[in-house]
Design a protein around this motif. Sequence first.
Motif, PDB file in Angstrom:
ATOM      1  N   ILE A 136       0.824  -1.214   0.000  1.00  0.00           N
ATOM      2  CA  ILE A 136       0.000   0.000   0.000  1.00  0.00           C
ATOM      3  C   ILE A 136       0.854   1.259   0.000  1.00  0.00           C
ATOM      4  O   ILE A 136       0.734   2.117  -0.889  1.00  0.00           O
ATOM      5  CB  ILE A 136      -0.974   0.001   1.204  1.00  0.00           C
ATOM      6  CG1 ILE A 136      -1.983  -1.148   1.061  1.00  0.00           C
ATOM      7  CG2 ILE A 136      -1.710   1.342   1.298  1.00  0.00           C
ATOM      8  CD1 ILE A 136      -2.963  -1.254   2.207  1.00  0.00           C
ATOM      9  N   LYS A 206      -8.065   0.007   3.718  1.00  0.00           N
ATOM     10  CA  LYS A 206      -7.645  -0.551   2.436  1.00  0.00           C
ATOM     11  C   LYS A 206      -7.148   0.584   1.538  1.00  0.00           C
ATOM     12  O   LYS A 206      -7.433   1.749   1.772  1.00  0.00           O
ATOM     13  CB  LYS A 206      -8.811  -1.273   1.763  1.00  0.00           C
ATOM     14  CG  LYS A 206      -9.317  -2.481   2.525  1.00  0.00           C
ATOM     15  CD  LYS A 206     -10.475  -3.128   1.770  1.00  0.00           C
ATOM     16  CE  LYS A 206     -11.033  -4.319   2.531  1.00  0.00           C
ATOM     17  NZ  LYS A 206     -12.179  -4.943   1.817  1.00  0.00           N
ATOM     18  N   ALA A 207      -6.429   0.189   0.495  1.00  0.00           N
ATOM     19  CA  ALA A 207      -5.893   1.201  -0.429  1.00  0.00           C
ATOM     20  C   ALA A 207      -7.016   1.858  -1.224  1.00  0.00           C
ATOM     21  O   ALA A 207      -6.934   3.029  -1.584  1.00  0.00           O
ATOM     22  CB  ALA A 207      -4.884   0.558  -1.366  1.00  0.00           C
ATOM     23  N   GLU A 208      -8.067   1.092  -1.506  1.00  0.00           N
ATOM     24  CA  GLU A 208      -9.167   1.645  -2.282  1.00  0.00           C
ATOM     25  C   GLU A 208     -10.487   1.263  -1.618  1.00  0.00           C
ATOM     26  O   GLU A 208     -10.566   0.340  -0.813  1.00  0.00           O
ATOM     27  CB  GLU A 208      -9.143   1.123  -3.731  1.00  0.00           C
ATOM     28  CG  GLU A 208      -9.423  -0.369  -3.871  1.00  0.00           C
ATOM     29  CD  GLU A 208      -8.276  -1.259  -3.415  1.00  0.00           C
ATOM     30  OE1 GLU A 208      -8.574  -2.322  -2.838  1.00  0.00           O
ATOM     31  OE2 GLU A 208      -7.116  -0.884  -3.626  1.00  0.00           O
ATOM     32  N   GLY A 209     -11.524   1.980  -1.969  1.00  0.00           N
ATOM     33  CA  GLY A 209     -12.847   1.678  -1.426  1.00  0.00           C
ATOM     34  C   GLY A 209     -13.094   2.374  -0.097  1.00  0.00           C
ATOM     35  O   GLY A 209     -12.162   2.741   0.621  1.00  0.00           O
ATOM     36  N   ASN A 210     -14.351   2.551   0.216  1.00  0.00           N
ATOM     37  CA  ASN A 210     -14.748   3.223   1.454  1.00  0.00           C
ATOM     38  C   ASN A 210     -14.936   2.165   2.539  1.00  0.00           C
ATOM     39  O   ASN A 210     -16.060   1.745   2.828  1.00  0.00           O
ATOM     40  CB  ASN A 210     -16.035   4.019   1.215  1.00  0.00           C
ATOM     41  CG  ASN A 210     -16.385   4.899   2.402  1.00  0.00           C
ATOM     42  OD1 ASN A 210     -15.582   5.062   3.321  1.00  0.00           O
ATOM     43  ND2 ASN A 210     -17.579   5.452   2.387  1.00  0.00           N
TER      44      ASN A 210
END
Length: 223
Positions: A136, A206-210
């Motif tokens: 990440i 996480k690196a992406e997502g809400n």
Amino acid sequence: MKLYLSLLTTMFCFLSCKQSEKQNTEPVKELTVAEKIAEAHGINHWNKVTELTFTFNVDKNSTHYDRTWIWKPKTNQVTAISKTETITYLRAEVDSLSQRADQGFINDKFWLLPAFQLVWDSGTSISEPVKVQAPISKKDLNKITLLYTGDGGYTPGDAYDIYYNDDFLIEEWIFRQKNNPEPSMTTAFGDYKTINNITFPTSSTKAEGNWKLHFTNLEVKTE
């Protein structure tokens, strides 16, 4: 008589020096990487902990989930508090009624105390450390892989690639279900808090997502 006393004194000094030399040359046990990581998070103070309280939260998009735990490690008594029920049980006496709660407890405390699980858990193997780029942050971190090799526990065969810095604090991990080569989940740890000399990562993202996993109502009672 003086000669006799002199010889005794000389012999005593010689033996004392030899004993001191022996003590000074005895090898000091080198800590394993797992032990160093656990020590950096305060495991040497864990024996003073009488009660640990925390609320496990997961926020995903517009949804929120939480459950609260009260753990008395000296007796291994656990109280699980959710919106629908409260269950108190001993971990040495898990039955069909408390097993589901215990599975949740094992999961939640693993996120809160990952450094301690490295030395607490049996039926595992831990790889040698290597320096790699973290997934990440892209920083150069140290990596070990924790593999659950035994048949015991709730998740045999699972693997965790754990990334830690040169101060032995965990920064990221990859969870790989059943030791599959592809990641099942990749998260970064943050918002570290130290309470009564125990250091906890109180959030994971996480690196992406809400999506965010975080801990609130964190309390540590000690002797």
